[in-house]
Design a protein around this motif. Structure first.
Motif, PDB file in Angstrom:
ATOM      1  N   CYS A 126     -35.118  30.476  45.817  1.00 19.29           N
ATOM      2  CA  CYS A 126     -33.763  29.387  45.889  1.00 19.29           C
ATOM      3  C   CYS A 126     -33.955  28.650  47.052  1.00 19.29           C
ATOM      4  O   CYS A 126     -35.156  29.695  48.638  1.00 19.29           O
ATOM      5  CB  CYS A 126     -32.306  29.880  46.135  1.00 19.29           C
ATOM      6  N   ARG A 127     -33.769  27.164  47.194  1.00 15.92           N
ATOM      7  CA  ARG A 127     -34.259  25.982  48.590  1.00 15.92           C
ATOM      8  C   ARG A 127     -33.187  27.296  49.977  1.00 15.92           C
ATOM      9  O   ARG A 127     -32.233  27.831  49.450  1.00 15.92           O
ATOM     10  CB  ARG A 127     -33.680  24.914  48.085  1.00 15.92           C
ATOM     11  N   ARG A 128     -33.470  26.410  50.925  1.00 18.06           N
ATOM     12  CA  ARG A 128     -32.846  27.385  52.131  1.00 18.06           C
ATOM     13  C   ARG A 128     -31.015  26.568  51.835  1.00 18.06           C
ATOM     14  O   ARG A 128     -31.278  25.601  51.072  1.00 18.06           O
ATOM     15  CB  ARG A 128     -33.401  26.413  53.505  1.00 18.06           C
ATOM     16  N   GLY A 129     -30.159  27.458  52.367  1.00 24.90           N
ATOM     17  CA  GLY A 129     -29.019  27.065  52.029  1.00 24.90           C
ATOM     18  C   GLY A 129     -28.296  27.169  50.462  1.00 24.90           C
ATOM     19  O   GLY A 129     -27.187  27.321  50.230  1.00 24.90           O
ATOM     20  N   TYR A 130     -29.282  27.640  49.486  1.00 26.17           N
ATOM     21  CA  TYR A 130     -28.797  28.121  48.573  1.00 26.17           C
ATOM     22  C   TYR A 130     -28.493  29.440  47.907  1.00 26.17           C
ATOM     23  O   TYR A 130     -29.489  30.166  48.682  1.00 26.17           O
ATOM     24  CB  TYR A 130     -29.803  27.492  46.884  1.00 26.17           C
ATOM     25  N   ALA A 131     -28.741  30.152  46.861  1.00 25.87           N
ATOM     26  CA  ALA A 131     -28.311  31.745  46.782  1.00 25.87           C
ATOM     27  C   ALA A 131     -28.437  31.561  45.033  1.00 25.87           C
ATOM     28  O   ALA A 131     -27.249  31.120  44.718  1.00 25.87           O
ATOM     29  CB  ALA A 131     -27.077  32.742  47.699  1.00 25.87           C
ATOM     30  N   LYS A 132     -28.952  32.516  44.523  1.00 25.08           N
ATOM     31  CA  LYS A 132     -28.267  33.001  43.405  1.00 25.08           C
ATOM     32  C   LYS A 132     -27.080  33.739  43.468  1.00 25.08           C
ATOM     33  O   LYS A 132     -26.543  34.429  44.020  1.00 25.08           O
ATOM     34  CB  LYS A 132     -29.597  34.555  42.989  1.00 25.08           C
ATOM     35  N   ASN A 133     -26.994  33.120  42.312  1.00 29.26           N
ATOM     36  CA  ASN A 133     -25.320  33.650  42.065  1.00 29.26           C
ATOM     37  C   ASN A 133     -26.055  34.689  40.537  1.00 29.26           C
ATOM     38  O   ASN A 133     -26.908  34.386  40.429  1.00 29.26           O
ATOM     39  CB  ASN A 133     -24.574  33.069  40.996  1.00 29.26           C
ATOM     40  N   LEU A 134     -24.473  35.575  39.672  1.00 31.15           N
ATOM     41  CA  LEU A 134     -24.459  35.942  38.904  1.00 31.15           C
ATOM     42  C   LEU A 134     -24.942  35.978  37.687  1.00 31.15           C
ATOM     43  O   LEU A 134     -25.816  36.257  36.664  1.00 31.15           O
ATOM     44  CB  LEU A 134     -23.572  36.735  38.371  1.00 31.15           C
ATOM     45  N   LEU A 135     -24.932  34.647  37.716  1.00 32.48           N
ATOM     46  CA  LEU A 135     -25.687  33.955  36.061  1.00 32.48           C
ATOM     47  C   LEU A 135     -27.157  32.943  36.408  1.00 32.48           C
ATOM     48  O   LEU A 135     -27.678  32.552  35.356  1.00 32.48           O
ATOM     49  CB  LEU A 135     -24.896  32.215  35.311  1.00 32.48           C
ATOM     50  N   ASP A 136     -27.665  34.395  38.100  1.00 30.98           N
ATOM     51  CA  ASP A 136     -29.484  33.372  38.293  1.00 30.98           C
ATOM     52  C   ASP A 136     -29.659  32.164  38.160  1.00 30.98           C
ATOM     53  O   ASP A 136     -30.924  31.349  38.228  1.00 30.98           O
ATOM     54  CB  ASP A 136     -29.897  34.078  36.609  1.00 30.98           C
ATOM     55  N   GLU A 137     -28.350  31.723  39.092  1.00 31.84           N
ATOM     56  CA  GLU A 137     -28.932  29.597  39.036  1.00 31.84           C
ATOM     57  C   GLU A 137     -28.506  30.520  40.738  1.00 31.84           C
ATOM     58  O   GLU A 137     -27.646  31.170  41.644  1.00 31.84           O
ATOM     59  CB  GLU A 137     -26.958  28.963  38.983  1.00 31.84           C
ATOM     60  N   CYS A 138     -29.213  28.754  41.334  1.00 27.39           N
ATOM     61  CA  CYS A 138     -29.304  28.755  42.974  1.00 27.39           C
ATOM     62  C   CYS A 138     -28.260  28.161  43.059  1.00 27.39           C
ATOM     63  O   CYS A 138     -27.987  26.678  42.825  1.00 27.39           O
ATOM     64  CB  CYS A 138     -30.921  28.546  43.123  1.00 27.39           C
ATOM     65  N   CYS A 183     -32.171  36.763  21.945  1.00 26.50           N
ATOM     66  CA  CYS A 183     -32.967  36.150  22.625  1.00 26.50           C
ATOM     67  C   CYS A 183     -32.408  35.824  24.196  1.00 26.50           C
ATOM     68  O   CYS A 183     -31.855  35.326  24.290  1.00 26.50           O
ATOM     69  CB  CYS A 183     -34.067  34.792  22.671  1.00 26.50           C
ATOM     70  N   ASP A 184     -33.253  36.803  25.175  1.00 24.84           N
ATOM     71  CA  ASP A 184     -31.584  36.735  26.276  1.00 24.84           C
ATOM     72  C   ASP A 184     -32.825  35.784  27.457  1.00 24.84           C
ATOM     73  O   ASP A 184     -34.047  35.884  27.259  1.00 24.84           O
ATOM     74  CB  ASP A 184     -31.587  37.925  26.821  1.00 24.84           C
ATOM     75  N   TYR A 185     -32.230  35.020  28.226  1.00 29.46           N
ATOM     76  CA  TYR A 185     -32.897  34.530  29.830  1.00 29.46           C
ATOM     77  C   TYR A 185     -33.970  35.807  30.172  1.00 29.46           C
ATOM     78  O   TYR A 185     -32.907  36.668  30.288  1.00 29.46           O
ATOM     79  CB  TYR A 185     -32.008  33.920  30.793  1.00 29.46           C
ATOM     80  N   ARG A 186     -34.931  34.901  30.876  1.00 30.65           N
ATOM     81  CA  ARG A 186     -35.403  36.636  31.843  1.00 30.65           C
ATOM     82  C   ARG A 186     -33.993  36.490  33.041  1.00 30.65           C
ATOM     83  O   ARG A 186     -33.459  35.486  33.382  1.00 30.65           O
ATOM     84  CB  ARG A 186     -36.681  35.560  32.010  1.00 30.65           C
ATOM     85  N   THR A 187     -35.036  37.563  33.097  1.00 27.33           N
ATOM     86  CA  THR A 187     -34.350  38.039  35.258  1.00 27.33           C
ATOM     87  C   THR A 187     -35.357  37.852  35.254  1.00 27.33           C
ATOM     88  O   THR A 187     -36.717  38.380  35.374  1.00 27.33           O
ATOM     89  CB  THR A 187     -33.322  39.411  34.778  1.00 27.33           C
ATOM     90  N   CYS A 188     -35.173  37.397  36.842  1.00 28.96           N
ATOM     91  CA  CYS A 188     -36.212  37.047  37.806  1.00 28.96           C
ATOM     92  C   CYS A 188     -35.620  38.192  39.444  1.00 28.96           C
ATOM     93  O   CYS A 188     -34.787  38.534  38.965  1.00 28.96           O
ATOM     94  CB  CYS A 188     -36.054  35.754  38.422  1.00 28.96           C
ATOM     95  N   PRO A 189     -36.719  38.441  39.907  1.00 26.93           N
ATOM     96  CA  PRO A 189     -36.841  39.440  40.402  1.00 26.93           C
ATOM     97  C   PRO A 189     -35.652  38.875  41.759  1.00 26.93           C
ATOM     98  O   PRO A 189     -35.138  37.472  41.905  1.00 26.93           O
ATOM     99  CB  PRO A 189     -38.132  39.364  41.167  1.00 26.93           C
ATOM    100  N   PRO A 190     -34.965  39.609  42.766  1.00 29.63           N
ATOM    101  CA  PRO A 190     -33.941  38.911  43.729  1.00 29.63           C
ATOM    102  C   PRO A 190     -34.547  38.552  44.768  1.00 29.63           C
ATOM    103  O   PRO A 190     -35.868  38.191  45.321  1.00 29.63           O
ATOM    104  CB  PRO A 190     -33.786  40.793  44.991  1.00 29.63           C
ATOM    105  N   GLY A 191     -33.814  37.136  44.458  1.00 32.94           N
ATOM    106  CA  GLY A 191     -33.870  36.056  45.165  1.00 32.94           C
ATOM    107  C   GLY A 191     -34.563  34.768  44.796  1.00 32.94           C
ATOM    108  O   GLY A 191     -35.192  33.963  45.649  1.00 32.94           O
ATOM    109  N   ARG A 192     -34.790  35.439  43.768  1.00 26.34           N
ATOM    110  CA  ARG A 192     -35.552  34.117  42.989  1.00 26.34           C
ATOM    111  C   ARG A 192     -34.675  33.745  41.646  1.00 26.34           C
ATOM    112  O   ARG A 192     -34.076  34.766  41.429  1.00 26.34           O
ATOM    113  CB  ARG A 192     -36.829  34.986  43.092  1.00 26.34           C
ATOM    114  N   TYR A 193     -34.623  32.767  41.609  1.00 27.71           N
ATOM    115  CA  TYR A 193     -34.089  32.006  39.733  1.00 27.71           C
ATOM    116  C   TYR A 193     -34.981  31.754  38.984  1.00 27.71           C
ATOM    117  O   TYR A 193     -35.934  31.349  39.311  1.00 27.71           O
ATOM    118  CB  TYR A 193     -32.831  30.660  40.512  1.00 27.71           C
ATOM    119  N   LEU A 194     -34.003  31.127  37.952  1.00 26.39           N
ATOM    120  CA  LEU A 194     -35.462  31.324  36.259  1.00 26.39           C
ATOM    121  C   LEU A 194     -35.344  29.203  36.475  1.00 26.39           C
ATOM    122  O   LEU A 194     -34.167  29.268  35.939  1.00 26.39           O
ATOM    123  CB  LEU A 194     -34.533  32.128  35.485  1.00 26.39           C
TER     124      LEU A 194
END
Ligand SMILES: *[C@@H]1O[C@H](CO)[C@@H](O)[C@H](O)[C@H]1NC(C)=O
Ligand SMILES: *[C@@H]1O[C@H](CO)[C@@H](O)[C@H](O)[C@H]1NC(C)=O
Length: 221
Positions: free
Chosen positions: A161-173, A140-151
């Protein structure tokens, strides 16, 4: 087909049997694998029998006709009764994650995601993960979200992601370091100060109370 075979065997049996009158009783000689029941040669269910007569055998050592310990929870053979005989079929242990296709006699992968379903397999109600079937297993893997969005792991939704934040490789903002990632965040005579969610441009010189830096930031005025 089986019925035809049975009829054939019963017919053979009838031909082979001979009767002997002993007083009122009638003794019938039946073929091996058959026994007289109410004067009729009837197939013996050998699968119900043990491989010994019980004398001198400890209860826990008793085995069935296929050699399985009677008290074993995992017998190695399955007994199949046939007209006049029986056969012992090896029970194939496919191991965890596989099951036997009895028709083909081969072990095949269990698709746990389909058999158990997402909720039971992944232990979650919300669609936070996806179930992926593997040979003999599943994941069971975490879903991957489309570019620019995080789970959002609390809701299972893909959010921007909120303004000033960006998605990293772990799908976190995570906070964008505007000072490190962009050279032109501040004018050349100012210094860039990053903070969580944003950045600030500050004068390079520190002015005492009541004075402020000039436009250039080179002098206090
Ligand atoms: C076994 O495999 C055959 C051939 O692929 C298939 O038709 C049959 O449904 C399978 N049986 C089981 C119990 O999965
Ligand atoms: C910076 O300040 C100096 C001294 O006041 C001035 O000569 C210069 O023109 C200024 N530069 C800019 C880009 O404003």
């Amino acid at each position: 087909m089986l019925q035809a075979m049975l009829l054939l065997l019963v017919a053979t049996c009838t031909v082979a049997q001979s009767t002997t009158e002993i007083g009122q009783a009638v003794d019938i000689d039946c073929l091996v694998g058959f026994e007289a029941v109410n004067g009729v040669c009837t197939d013996v269910d050998e699968c119900q029998r043990l491989n010994d007569d019980g004398s001198g055998v400890l209860e826990e050592d008793r085995r069935d006709i296929c050699g399985n310990y009677v008290h074993s929870h995992r017998p190695g053979y399955r007994c199949v009764n046939t007209p006049g005989s029986y056969r012992c079929e090896r029970i194939v242990d496919c191991g965890f994650g596989y099951r036997l296709n009895e028709t083909l006699g081969v072990c095949i992968d269990i698709d746990e995601c389909a058999v158990l379903g997402y909720e039971a397999a992944c232990g979650l109600k919300l669609p936070i993960k996806v179930c992926i079937n593997l040979e003999g297993s599943f994941r069971c893997d975490y879903r991957t979200c489309p570019p620019g969005r995080y789970l959002d792991r609390t809701t299972g939704e893909c959010n921007p992601c909120r303004r000033g934040y960006a998605k990293n490789l772990l799908d976190e903002c995570v906070d964008i370091d505007e000072c490190g990632s962009r050279k032109d965040s501040c004018p050349p005579h100012m210094r860039c100060v990053n903070y969580i969610g944003g950045y600030e441009c500050k004068h390079k010189i520190f002015c005492p109370m009541g004075r402020r830096a000039n436009y250039n930031g080179t002098l206090c005025i």
